[in-house]
Design an enzyme around this catalytic site. Structure first.
Site, short mmCIF file in Angstrom:
data_model
loop_
_atom_site.label_atom_id
_atom_site.label_comp_id
_atom_site.label_asym_id
_atom_site.label_seq_id
_atom_site.Cartn_x
_atom_site.Cartn_y
_atom_site.Cartn_z
N LYS A 114 0.92 -1.19 0.03
CA LYS A 114 0.04 -0.12 0.04
C LYS A 114 0.95 1.33 -0.06
O LYS A 114 1.99 1.21 0.55
CB LYS A 114 -0.85 0.01 1.35
CG LYS A 114 -2.17 0.88 1.23
CD LYS A 114 -3.20 0.13 0.46
CE LYS A 114 -4.35 1.01 0.37
NZ LYS A 114 -5.58 0.29 -0.13
N1 GLU Z 1 -7.17 0.05 -3.41
C1 GLU Z 1 -7.94 -1.04 -3.89
C2 GLU Z 1 -8.13 -2.24 -2.40
O1 GLU Z 1 -8.02 -1.51 -1.38
C3 GLU Z 1 -7.37 -1.80 -4.92
C4 GLU Z 1 -5.96 -2.13 -4.95
C5 GLU Z 1 -5.33 -2.83 -6.29
O2 GLU Z 1 -6.20 -2.82 -7.29
O3 GLU Z 1 -4.44 -2.98 -6.10
O4 GLU Z 1 -8.43 -3.14 -2.67
#
Ligand code: GLU
Length: 425
Positions: A114
Protein backbone atom coordinates in the site's frame (compact mmCIF):
# COMPACT_ATOMS: atom_id res chain seq x y z
CA UNK A 1 4.90 -7.02 20.26
CA UNK A 2 8.44 -6.15 21.19
CA UNK A 3 10.58 -6.14 18.09
CA UNK A 4 13.10 -3.46 18.94
CA UNK A 5 14.27 -3.19 15.35
CA UNK A 6 10.99 -1.82 14.15
CA UNK A 7 9.93 1.77 14.36
CA UNK A 8 7.21 2.05 16.99
CA UNK A 9 5.29 4.55 14.87
CA UNK A 10 4.77 1.76 12.38
CA UNK A 11 3.10 -0.48 14.93
CA UNK A 12 1.27 1.99 17.11
CA UNK A 13 -1.56 3.29 14.92
CA UNK A 14 -5.11 2.18 15.80
CA UNK A 15 -5.68 0.50 12.44
CA UNK A 16 -2.47 -1.51 12.71
CA UNK A 17 -3.33 -2.53 16.27
CA UNK A 18 -6.80 -3.58 15.10
CA UNK A 19 -5.29 -5.63 12.26
CA UNK A 20 -2.86 -7.33 14.66
CA UNK A 21 -5.68 -8.26 17.06
CA UNK A 22 -7.64 -9.81 14.18
CA UNK A 23 -4.56 -11.61 12.91
CA UNK A 24 -3.73 -12.97 16.39
CA UNK A 25 -7.25 -14.31 16.81
CA UNK A 26 -7.15 -16.03 13.40
CA UNK A 27 -3.66 -17.49 13.96
CA UNK A 28 -4.62 -18.79 17.44
CA UNK A 29 -7.89 -20.31 16.18
CA UNK A 30 -6.20 -22.15 13.31
CA UNK A 31 -3.17 -23.03 15.50
CA UNK A 32 -0.80 -21.57 12.95
CA UNK A 33 2.92 -22.26 13.25
CA UNK A 34 4.02 -19.37 15.55
CA UNK A 35 7.05 -18.66 13.35
CA UNK A 36 4.76 -17.93 10.41
CA UNK A 37 2.30 -15.98 12.57
CA UNK A 38 5.08 -13.75 13.91
CA UNK A 39 6.33 -13.00 10.39
CA UNK A 40 2.87 -11.90 9.23
CA UNK A 41 2.68 -9.22 11.93
CA UNK A 42 5.40 -7.10 10.36
CA UNK A 43 5.74 -5.60 6.92
CA UNK A 44 8.61 -6.79 4.74
CA UNK A 45 9.70 -3.26 3.81
CA UNK A 46 8.51 0.28 4.37
CA UNK A 47 9.74 3.35 2.52
CA UNK A 48 9.20 6.93 3.71
CA UNK A 49 9.72 9.69 1.16
CA UNK A 50 9.41 13.44 1.21
CA UNK A 51 7.61 14.84 -1.78
CA UNK A 52 8.36 18.51 -2.53
CA UNK A 53 5.74 20.07 -4.79
CA UNK A 54 5.62 23.53 -6.34
CA UNK A 55 2.14 24.82 -5.49
CA UNK A 56 0.20 27.09 -7.83
CA UNK A 57 1.16 30.22 -5.83
CA UNK A 58 4.86 29.49 -6.44
CA UNK A 59 5.93 28.21 -3.01
CA UNK A 60 7.21 24.68 -2.47
CA UNK A 61 5.33 22.49 -0.04
CA UNK A 62 6.82 19.25 1.24
CA UNK A 63 4.46 16.30 1.69
CA UNK A 64 5.20 12.97 3.36
CA UNK A 65 4.65 9.79 1.35
CA UNK A 66 4.99 6.06 1.93
CA UNK A 67 5.05 2.71 0.18
CA UNK A 68 4.84 -0.35 2.37
CA UNK A 69 5.29 -3.91 1.10
CA UNK A 70 3.81 -6.28 3.63
CA UNK A 71 4.37 -9.72 2.15
CA UNK A 72 5.59 -10.83 -1.28
CA UNK A 73 5.53 -14.60 -0.94
CA UNK A 74 2.90 -15.17 -3.63
CA UNK A 75 4.09 -12.57 -6.16
CA UNK A 76 4.74 -8.86 -6.65
CA UNK A 77 3.32 -6.42 -4.12
CA UNK A 78 -0.14 -5.12 -4.97
CA UNK A 79 -2.20 -2.33 -3.50
CA UNK A 80 -3.51 1.17 -3.92
CA UNK A 81 -2.13 4.66 -3.41
CA UNK A 82 -4.11 6.83 -0.99
CA UNK A 83 -4.11 10.65 -1.01
CA UNK A 84 -5.78 11.72 2.24
CA UNK A 85 -5.02 13.98 5.22
CA UNK A 86 -5.10 11.01 7.64
CA UNK A 87 -2.45 8.92 5.81
CA UNK A 88 0.34 7.77 8.16
CA UNK A 89 3.05 5.14 7.96
CA UNK A 90 1.15 2.96 10.41
CA UNK A 91 -2.17 3.24 8.55
CA UNK A 92 -0.41 2.44 5.26
CA UNK A 93 1.23 -0.61 6.84
CA UNK A 94 -2.12 -1.87 8.17
CA UNK A 95 -3.71 -1.45 4.74
CA UNK A 96 -0.74 -3.26 3.14
CA UNK A 97 -1.37 -6.19 5.49
CA UNK A 98 -5.04 -6.23 4.43
CA UNK A 99 -3.91 -6.36 0.77
CA UNK A 100 -1.75 -9.43 1.51
CA UNK A 101 -4.73 -11.13 3.12
CA UNK A 102 -7.12 -10.07 0.33
CA UNK A 103 -4.88 -11.32 -2.50
CA UNK A 104 -4.17 -14.61 -0.69
CA UNK A 105 -7.88 -15.18 0.04
CA UNK A 106 -8.69 -14.85 -3.67
CA UNK A 107 -5.75 -17.03 -4.69
CA UNK A 108 -4.18 -14.20 -6.72
CA UNK A 109 -0.46 -14.58 -7.49
CA UNK A 110 0.23 -11.25 -5.76
CA UNK A 111 1.55 -10.01 -2.45
CA UNK A 112 0.26 -7.09 -0.40
CA UNK A 113 1.41 -3.48 -0.46
CA UNK A 114 0.00 0.00 0.00
CA UNK A 115 1.14 3.55 -0.56
CA UNK A 116 -0.03 7.01 0.27
CA UNK A 117 0.71 10.69 0.59
CA UNK A 118 -0.63 12.77 3.47
CA UNK A 119 -2.40 15.60 1.62
CA UNK A 120 -5.83 17.00 0.99
CA UNK A 121 -6.31 16.17 -2.68
CA UNK A 122 -9.77 17.80 -2.65
CA UNK A 123 -8.11 21.16 -2.07
CA UNK A 124 -5.41 20.79 -4.70
CA UNK A 125 -5.56 21.87 -8.33
CA UNK A 126 -5.09 19.39 -11.18
CA UNK A 127 -1.58 20.78 -11.79
CA UNK A 128 -0.61 20.42 -8.12
CA UNK A 129 -1.90 16.83 -8.04
CA UNK A 130 0.00 16.01 -11.22
CA UNK A 131 3.27 17.43 -9.83
CA UNK A 132 2.72 15.60 -6.51
CA UNK A 133 2.07 12.32 -8.33
CA UNK A 134 5.11 12.64 -10.60
CA UNK A 135 7.47 13.47 -7.74
CA UNK A 136 6.05 10.77 -5.46
CA UNK A 137 6.39 8.20 -8.28
CA UNK A 138 9.98 9.27 -8.86
CA UNK A 139 10.78 8.88 -5.15
CA UNK A 140 9.35 5.32 -5.00
CA UNK A 141 10.46 4.31 -8.53
CA UNK A 142 13.13 1.87 -7.36
CA UNK A 143 10.60 0.15 -5.16
CA UNK A 144 7.87 -0.49 -7.76
CA UNK A 145 7.66 -2.20 -11.17
CA UNK A 146 5.47 -4.75 -13.01
CA UNK A 147 7.39 -7.66 -11.45
CA UNK A 148 8.04 -5.98 -8.09
CA UNK A 149 5.13 -3.98 -6.78
CA UNK A 150 2.12 -2.66 -8.69
CA UNK A 151 0.17 0.37 -7.37
CA UNK A 152 -3.50 1.10 -8.13
CA UNK A 153 -6.07 3.73 -7.16
CA UNK A 154 -7.44 4.07 -3.63
CA UNK A 155 -9.11 6.95 -1.73
CA UNK A 156 -8.18 10.30 -3.36
CA UNK A 157 -6.58 8.79 -6.48
CA UNK A 158 -8.09 7.68 -9.79
CA UNK A 159 -7.41 6.62 -13.38
CA UNK A 160 -5.75 9.95 -14.14
CA UNK A 161 -3.37 9.53 -11.18
CA UNK A 162 -2.45 6.07 -12.51
CA UNK A 163 -1.83 7.48 -16.01
CA UNK A 164 0.60 10.05 -14.52
CA UNK A 165 2.32 7.33 -12.47
CA UNK A 166 2.64 5.10 -15.52
CA UNK A 167 3.98 7.97 -17.61
CA UNK A 168 6.51 9.08 -14.96
CA UNK A 169 7.80 5.53 -14.44
CA UNK A 170 7.99 4.96 -18.20
CA UNK A 171 9.91 8.24 -18.71
CA UNK A 172 12.45 7.15 -16.07
CA UNK A 173 12.98 3.72 -17.68
CA UNK A 174 12.85 4.98 -21.26
CA UNK A 175 9.90 3.14 -22.79
CA UNK A 176 6.19 2.52 -22.06
CA UNK A 177 5.63 0.17 -19.12
CA UNK A 178 1.85 0.00 -18.64
CA UNK A 179 2.13 -2.96 -16.22
CA UNK A 180 3.65 -0.81 -13.46
CA UNK A 181 0.17 0.24 -12.29
CA UNK A 182 -3.41 -1.00 -12.63
CA UNK A 183 -6.63 0.98 -12.67
CA UNK A 184 -5.28 2.87 -15.69
CA UNK A 185 -7.41 4.54 -18.35
CA UNK A 186 -8.37 2.17 -21.21
CA UNK A 187 -6.20 4.16 -23.68
CA UNK A 188 -3.00 3.11 -21.90
CA UNK A 189 -3.83 -0.51 -21.16
CA UNK A 190 -6.61 -0.34 -18.57
CA UNK A 191 -9.24 -3.07 -18.32
CA UNK A 192 -12.90 -2.80 -19.13
CA UNK A 193 -14.88 -3.13 -15.92
CA UNK A 194 -12.06 -1.94 -13.63
CA UNK A 195 -13.67 1.41 -12.70
CA UNK A 196 -16.77 -0.24 -11.27
CA UNK A 197 -15.09 -3.48 -10.21
CA UNK A 198 -15.00 -2.87 -6.44
CA UNK A 199 -18.71 -1.93 -6.40
CA UNK A 200 -19.51 -4.82 -8.73
CA UNK A 201 -17.65 -7.20 -6.42
CA UNK A 202 -19.54 -5.85 -3.39
CA UNK A 203 -22.85 -6.52 -5.20
CA UNK A 204 -21.69 -10.03 -6.20
CA UNK A 205 -20.72 -10.77 -2.58
CA UNK A 206 -24.18 -9.63 -1.41
CA UNK A 207 -25.76 -11.92 -4.05
CA UNK A 208 -23.70 -14.84 -2.69
CA UNK A 209 -24.71 -13.99 0.90
CA UNK A 210 -28.40 -13.64 -0.01
CA UNK A 211 -28.34 -17.04 -1.72
CA UNK A 212 -26.61 -18.58 1.28
CA UNK A 213 -29.18 -17.05 3.67
CA UNK A 214 -32.18 -17.85 1.45
CA UNK A 215 -33.02 -14.13 1.01
CA UNK A 216 -34.48 -12.91 -2.30
CA UNK A 217 -33.01 -9.67 -3.60
CA UNK A 218 -35.78 -7.56 -5.16
CA UNK A 219 -37.42 -4.14 -4.90
CA UNK A 220 -38.41 -4.84 -1.29
CA UNK A 221 -34.73 -5.23 -0.39
CA UNK A 222 -33.52 -1.97 1.12
CA UNK A 223 -29.90 -0.85 0.85
CA UNK A 224 -27.96 1.90 2.66
CA UNK A 225 -24.55 3.00 1.40
CA UNK A 226 -22.11 5.04 3.46
CA UNK A 227 -19.64 6.86 1.19
CA UNK A 228 -20.74 7.89 -2.26
CA UNK A 229 -17.33 7.83 -3.94
CA UNK A 230 -15.89 5.36 -6.45
CA UNK A 231 -16.84 2.29 -4.41
CA UNK A 232 -20.09 3.40 -2.76
CA UNK A 233 -21.70 4.95 -5.84
CA UNK A 234 -20.90 1.97 -8.04
CA UNK A 235 -22.04 -0.50 -5.35
CA UNK A 236 -25.33 1.44 -5.11
CA UNK A 237 -25.77 1.37 -8.90
CA UNK A 238 -25.04 -2.36 -9.10
CA UNK A 239 -27.42 -3.16 -6.20
CA UNK A 240 -30.06 -1.02 -7.91
CA UNK A 241 -29.47 -2.84 -11.20
CA UNK A 242 -30.22 -6.20 -9.59
CA UNK A 243 -33.52 -4.76 -8.41
CA UNK A 244 -32.87 -3.53 -4.85
CA UNK A 245 -34.06 -0.16 -3.49
CA UNK A 246 -31.40 2.26 -2.26
CA UNK A 247 -32.90 4.16 0.67
CA UNK A 248 -29.86 5.95 2.11
CA UNK A 249 -26.51 7.30 0.95
CA UNK A 250 -23.91 9.68 2.33
CA UNK A 251 -20.57 11.34 1.78
CA UNK A 252 -18.20 13.09 4.18
CA UNK A 253 -20.61 16.05 4.56
CA UNK A 254 -23.66 14.01 5.53
CA UNK A 255 -26.32 11.77 4.11
CA UNK A 256 -29.79 11.49 2.60
CA UNK A 257 -32.66 9.12 3.34
CA UNK A 258 -35.85 8.27 1.48
CA UNK A 259 -37.67 5.09 2.60
CA UNK A 260 -39.40 4.93 -0.81
CA UNK A 261 -36.06 4.80 -2.62
CA UNK A 262 -33.52 7.23 -4.06
CA UNK A 263 -33.33 7.93 -7.79
CA UNK A 264 -29.64 7.29 -8.50
CA UNK A 265 -29.70 8.97 -11.91
CA UNK A 266 -31.10 12.14 -10.32
CA UNK A 267 -28.39 11.95 -7.64
CA UNK A 268 -25.67 11.73 -10.24
CA UNK A 269 -27.16 14.73 -12.13
CA UNK A 270 -27.33 16.61 -8.80
CA UNK A 271 -23.66 15.83 -8.07
CA UNK A 272 -22.58 16.57 -11.66
CA UNK A 273 -24.03 20.07 -11.20
CA UNK A 274 -21.57 20.44 -8.26
CA UNK A 275 -24.26 20.28 -5.56
CA UNK A 276 -23.45 18.59 -2.25
CA UNK A 277 -25.10 15.17 -1.83
CA UNK A 278 -26.92 16.16 1.37
CA UNK A 279 -28.87 18.92 -0.42
CA UNK A 280 -30.50 16.37 -2.75
CA UNK A 281 -34.17 17.48 -2.82
CA UNK A 282 -36.10 14.16 -2.94
CA UNK A 283 -34.88 12.95 0.47
CA UNK A 284 -34.45 14.00 4.06
CA UNK A 285 -30.96 14.85 5.32
CA UNK A 286 -29.37 12.56 7.94
CA UNK A 287 -25.97 12.59 9.62
CA UNK A 288 -23.43 9.89 8.84
CA UNK A 289 -24.01 8.21 12.21
CA UNK A 290 -27.80 8.25 11.76
CA UNK A 291 -27.34 6.77 8.30
CA UNK A 292 -25.42 3.77 9.63
CA UNK A 293 -28.22 3.08 12.12
CA UNK A 294 -31.08 3.12 9.58
CA UNK A 295 -33.16 -0.04 9.40
CA UNK A 296 -32.30 -1.77 6.13
CA UNK A 297 -31.58 -5.18 4.64
CA UNK A 298 -28.11 -4.45 3.31
CA UNK A 299 -25.69 -1.92 4.80
CA UNK A 300 -22.58 -1.09 2.76
CA UNK A 301 -19.99 1.03 4.59
CA UNK A 302 -17.87 2.21 1.66
CA UNK A 303 -16.07 5.22 3.12
CA UNK A 304 -13.18 5.22 5.58
CA UNK A 305 -12.08 2.93 8.41
CA UNK A 306 -13.43 2.47 11.96
CA UNK A 307 -17.03 3.58 11.31
CA UNK A 308 -18.73 0.71 13.17
CA UNK A 309 -17.30 0.44 16.67
CA UNK A 310 -18.38 -0.92 20.06
CA UNK A 311 -20.20 2.42 20.51
CA UNK A 312 -22.73 2.06 17.66
CA UNK A 313 -22.62 -1.67 16.78
CA UNK A 314 -25.63 -2.48 18.98
CA UNK A 315 -27.73 0.04 17.02
CA UNK A 316 -26.91 -1.32 13.54
CA UNK A 317 -30.11 -2.77 12.10
CA UNK A 318 -29.22 -4.47 8.81
CA UNK A 319 -29.40 -8.16 7.87
CA UNK A 320 -26.27 -8.19 5.69
CA UNK A 321 -23.28 -5.91 6.28
CA UNK A 322 -20.99 -5.80 3.24
CA UNK A 323 -17.72 -3.98 3.90
CA UNK A 324 -16.99 -1.95 0.78
CA UNK A 325 -14.35 0.06 2.65
CA UNK A 326 -11.16 -1.36 4.13
CA UNK A 327 -11.51 -1.98 7.86
CA UNK A 328 -14.78 -0.05 8.48
CA UNK A 329 -15.57 -2.22 11.54
CA UNK A 330 -13.39 -2.46 14.63
CA UNK A 331 -12.57 -5.78 16.20
CA UNK A 332 -14.60 -4.90 19.32
CA UNK A 333 -17.72 -4.38 17.17
CA UNK A 334 -17.53 -7.79 15.48
CA UNK A 335 -18.93 -9.92 18.34
CA UNK A 336 -21.74 -7.39 18.94
CA UNK A 337 -22.80 -7.63 15.29
CA UNK A 338 -22.48 -11.41 15.40
CA UNK A 339 -24.70 -11.69 18.49
CA UNK A 340 -27.33 -9.57 16.74
CA UNK A 341 -27.41 -12.12 13.92
CA UNK A 342 -26.02 -9.70 11.31
CA UNK A 343 -24.37 -11.53 8.43
CA UNK A 344 -20.98 -9.86 7.90
CA UNK A 345 -19.17 -9.98 4.56
CA UNK A 346 -15.71 -8.85 5.69
CA UNK A 347 -13.65 -6.34 3.71
CA UNK A 348 -11.10 -8.80 2.35
CA UNK A 349 -14.00 -10.72 0.79
CA UNK A 350 -16.55 -7.98 -0.04
CA UNK A 351 -14.25 -5.37 -1.57
CA UNK A 352 -11.73 -7.60 -3.35
CA UNK A 353 -13.44 -7.05 -6.71
CA UNK A 354 -11.11 -4.07 -7.24
CA UNK A 355 -7.86 -5.93 -6.80
CA UNK A 356 -9.22 -8.96 -8.65
CA UNK A 357 -9.94 -6.89 -11.75
CA UNK A 358 -6.56 -5.17 -11.21
CA UNK A 359 -5.09 -8.66 -11.49
CA UNK A 360 -7.12 -9.22 -14.69
CA UNK A 361 -5.77 -5.90 -16.02
CA UNK A 362 -2.19 -6.95 -15.25
CA UNK A 363 -2.73 -10.36 -16.93
CA UNK A 364 -4.33 -8.77 -20.02
CA UNK A 365 -1.44 -6.31 -20.23
CA UNK A 366 1.17 -9.07 -20.01
CA UNK A 367 -0.62 -11.04 -22.75
CA UNK A 368 -1.30 -7.87 -24.77
CA UNK A 369 -4.75 -9.34 -25.31
CA UNK A 370 -7.81 -7.61 -23.90
CA UNK A 371 -11.13 -9.09 -22.85
CA UNK A 372 -14.62 -7.66 -23.27
CA UNK A 373 -16.50 -6.42 -20.20
CA UNK A 374 -18.70 -9.50 -20.07
CA UNK A 375 -15.67 -11.73 -19.81
CA UNK A 376 -14.18 -9.55 -17.04
CA UNK A 377 -17.43 -9.65 -15.05
CA UNK A 378 -17.98 -13.39 -15.62
CA UNK A 379 -14.51 -14.12 -14.36
CA UNK A 380 -15.06 -11.80 -11.39
CA UNK A 381 -18.33 -13.56 -10.55
CA UNK A 382 -16.68 -16.99 -10.74
CA UNK A 383 -13.79 -16.06 -8.49
CA UNK A 384 -16.06 -14.19 -6.02
CA UNK A 385 -18.58 -17.02 -5.69
CA UNK A 386 -15.84 -19.68 -5.36
CA UNK A 387 -14.10 -17.63 -2.68
CA UNK A 388 -17.39 -17.00 -0.85
CA UNK A 389 -18.08 -20.76 -0.82
CA UNK A 390 -14.56 -21.42 0.48
CA UNK A 391 -15.11 -18.96 3.35
CA UNK A 392 -18.45 -20.61 4.24
CA UNK A 393 -16.77 -24.05 4.32
CA UNK A 394 -14.02 -22.71 6.58
CA UNK A 395 -16.66 -21.10 8.79
CA UNK A 396 -18.35 -24.46 9.26
CA UNK A 397 -15.01 -26.16 9.92
CA UNK A 398 -13.88 -23.72 12.64
CA UNK A 399 -17.31 -22.50 13.86
CA UNK A 400 -16.23 -18.86 13.77
CA UNK A 401 -17.65 -15.60 12.39
CA UNK A 402 -17.20 -14.63 8.74
CA UNK A 403 -14.27 -12.28 9.40
CA UNK A 404 -12.27 -14.93 11.17
CA UNK A 405 -13.23 -17.48 8.58
CA UNK A 406 -12.02 -15.25 5.72
CA UNK A 407 -8.78 -14.55 7.58
CA UNK A 408 -8.20 -18.25 8.28
CA UNK A 409 -8.91 -19.20 4.62
CA UNK A 410 -6.46 -16.57 3.46
CA UNK A 411 -3.70 -17.33 5.98
CA UNK A 412 -4.03 -21.06 5.31
CA UNK A 413 -3.19 -20.53 1.63
CA UNK A 414 -0.44 -17.99 2.31
CA UNK A 415 1.20 -19.95 5.14
CA UNK A 416 1.42 -23.09 3.00
CA UNK A 417 3.26 -21.06 0.37
CA UNK A 418 5.56 -19.53 3.00
CA UNK A 419 6.37 -22.94 4.47
CA UNK A 420 6.96 -24.64 1.13
CA UNK A 421 9.27 -21.82 0.00
CA UNK A 422 11.15 -22.28 3.28
CA UNK A 423 13.02 -19.83 5.46
CA UNK A 424 15.86 -17.72 4.05
CA UNK A 425 18.79 -17.76 4.65
N1 GLU B 1 -7.25 0.11 -3.45
C1 GLU B 1 -7.98 -1.08 -3.74
C2 GLU B 1 -8.06 -1.98 -2.52
O1 GLU B 1 -7.89 -1.53 -1.40
C3 GLU B 1 -7.46 -1.79 -4.99
C4 GLU B 1 -6.05 -2.23 -4.92
C5 GLU B 1 -5.50 -2.76 -6.25
O2 GLU B 1 -6.24 -2.85 -7.21
O3 GLU B 1 -4.30 -3.08 -6.27
O4 GLU B 1 -8.34 -3.14 -2.62
Amino acid sequence: MNNELLNMELLSGPLYQNAIRQLDLACDTMKLDPNVAARLKYPKRALIVSVPVRMDDGHIKVFEGYRVQHNMTLGPGKGGIRYHPSVTLSETAALAMLMTLKCALFGLPLGGAKGGVRCNANHMSRGEKQRLTRRYTTEIANFIGPDKDIPAPDIGTDEQTMAWMMDTYSQLIGFAIPGVVTGKPLEVGGSLGRTDSTGQGVAYSVMCAAKHLGITLDKNTTVVVQGYGKVGASAARKMNKIGCTIIGASDENGGIYNPKGLDLQKISDHLAAKNPLNTFPDAEPVTNSELLELKCDVLIPAAVESQITEKNAARIKCKILAEGANSPTTQEADPILYDKGIFLIPDILANAGGVTVSYFEWVQGLQKFFWDEKEVNNRLWNIMSDTFDKVILTQKEFKVNMRLSALISSIRHLSKAMLVRGFFP
